[in-house]
Design an enzyme around this catalytic site. Sequence first.
Site, mmCIF file in Angstrom:
data_model
loop_
_atom_site.group_PDB
_atom_site.id
_atom_site.type_symbol
_atom_site.label_atom_id
_atom_site.label_comp_id
_atom_site.label_asym_id
_atom_site.label_seq_id
_atom_site.Cartn_x
_atom_site.Cartn_y
_atom_site.Cartn_z
ATOM 1 N N GLY A 182 -4.282 -4.819 -4.562
ATOM 2 C CA GLY A 182 -5.308 -3.846 -4.943
ATOM 3 C C GLY A 182 -4.649 -2.589 -5.445
ATOM 4 N N HIS A 183 -4.753 -2.325 -6.727
ATOM 5 C CA HIS A 183 -4.166 -1.124 -7.301
ATOM 6 C C HIS A 183 -5.272 -0.237 -7.861
ATOM 7 C CE1 HIS A 183 -0.001 -3.179 -7.951
ATOM 8 N NE2 HIS A 183 -0.297 -2.953 -6.691
ATOM 9 N N ASP A 212 0.810 -1.228 0.000
ATOM 10 C CA ASP A 212 0.000 0.000 0.000
ATOM 11 C C ASP A 212 0.839 1.272 0.000
ATOM 12 O OD1 ASP A 212 -2.289 -1.682 0.303
ATOM 13 O OD2 ASP A 212 -1.833 -1.812 2.435
ATOM 14 N N GLN A 253 2.133 -6.160 -3.034
ATOM 15 C CA GLN A 253 2.494 -6.178 -1.608
ATOM 16 C C GLN A 253 3.808 -5.397 -1.377
ATOM 17 O OE1 GLN A 253 1.662 -9.719 -2.869
ATOM 18 N NE2 GLN A 253 -0.384 -8.908 -2.704
ATOM 19 N N LYS A 259 1.927 2.148 -5.084
ATOM 20 C CA LYS A 259 2.530 1.595 -6.316
ATOM 21 C C LYS A 259 1.648 1.854 -7.524
ATOM 22 C CE LYS A 259 2.950 -2.567 -4.525
ATOM 23 N NZ LYS A 259 2.708 -2.325 -3.108
#
Length: 426
Positions: A40-41, A13, A224, A16
Amino acid sequence: MANITVIGAQWGDEGKGKVVDWLAEKADVVARFQGGHNAGHTLVIGNQVYKLHLLPSGIVRKGKLSIIGNGVVIDPWALLEEIGTLRGQGVEVSPENLLVSENAPLILPLHGAIDRALEEARGASKIGTTGRGIGPAYEDKVGRRALRVCDLAHPETLRQKLDNALMYHNALLKGLGAAPLDADELVASLTEIAPKITPYAGSCWQALDRARNDNKKVLFEGAQGIMLDVDHGTYPFVTSSNTVAANAATGTGTSKAGTVLGITKAYTTRVGSGPFPTELTDDIGETLGQRGHEFGTTTGRKRRCGWFDAVQVRQAVKTGGLDHLVLTKLDVMDTLGEVKICIAYEARGKKYDYLPASSDLQAEVKPVYETLPGWQKSIQGVRAFEDLPENAVKYIRRLEELTGATCAAISTSPEREDTILVKSLF
Ligand code: IMP
């Protein structure tokens, strides 16, 4: 060499998504190499918001090849759902622009069920996984009983491969007093989904080799962060893959990972359980969480917040193979009167200049802080280094000194253009 690898330098988080999207515009190929749909992006392009979990960030841009590498664990149902959502937003996804590595292992519904059941059984010592079946799927891979993407093209032998995997899982379930899994049902749902996945399947290493021969720019997109690496992270409170840059090579079948950027938040956050030496449970932690909108993209969980940990990032620079840092969310700290940086740890009367491997010691280490004055001025949207307040520059320079890595870029808002480029990339 034109390739770039982007990985997280903390516990995930770090922002990225924005950096990868910014670089993806210039890349020809974007490849994921580890993790799965636990990631999750969030990409904001114009007034469209795209939430990606498994698909590489290049997918939302025309003319790019997106690759899901062999090091990723793929839930085929989640993949189809994500493709469907993106199509609904007008994004074209076809075998022309998406390649799924044929030797990537599959996440089956049983993996998610096991992941969640184990977390429940762990009680207070739970890892805080995303419940997506990531760990059990990687276990099957190294246990040499995983079903892989290529197996979907051979329905006649699916049953035999599944029986091999279930021999293990059903023995375990029996021991736990749970009902065994029904192979027929699983074969039926895999046979149903197979023709929807196989058109995307292909050889990832060959595609990357062709890209190299054609002088294409490849962006390897990590998920991650280094402290969640199964070898180098805060074990056992980690994910089940290698998140360090070296895995960009293994996880795709190339040896040309290029320049490595470690995305690093100007403070620290972590979701899930596990050691977090600089965690703040006071008003400052709350301020960072509120101003930084620190809630998970995948699970919506509130992130734990704390001061920048230079000991941890210095370690990540070495183990992760970082060439440069990209500092994100510096603007979140704008209102603070003073800012602290962790420069060492103390535990059991001993000083540490690294995070010891023992989970007992990791849980006990106390941070030793250095305090700097805050800048107390809005830097949101600043795009030139010269426009940063003096105290913000001092903070950045001190982070560079302590971590041993220079900042290639600094992000000052969620908007992609609000980025100070210190070193030209790509
Ligand atoms: P798993 O990857 O679902 O097995 O979860 C293992 C640990 O990694 C948990 O602490 C999760 O919160 C954390 N984790 C997994 N994916 C992400 C991510 O994308 N960002 C931050 N933490 C993550």
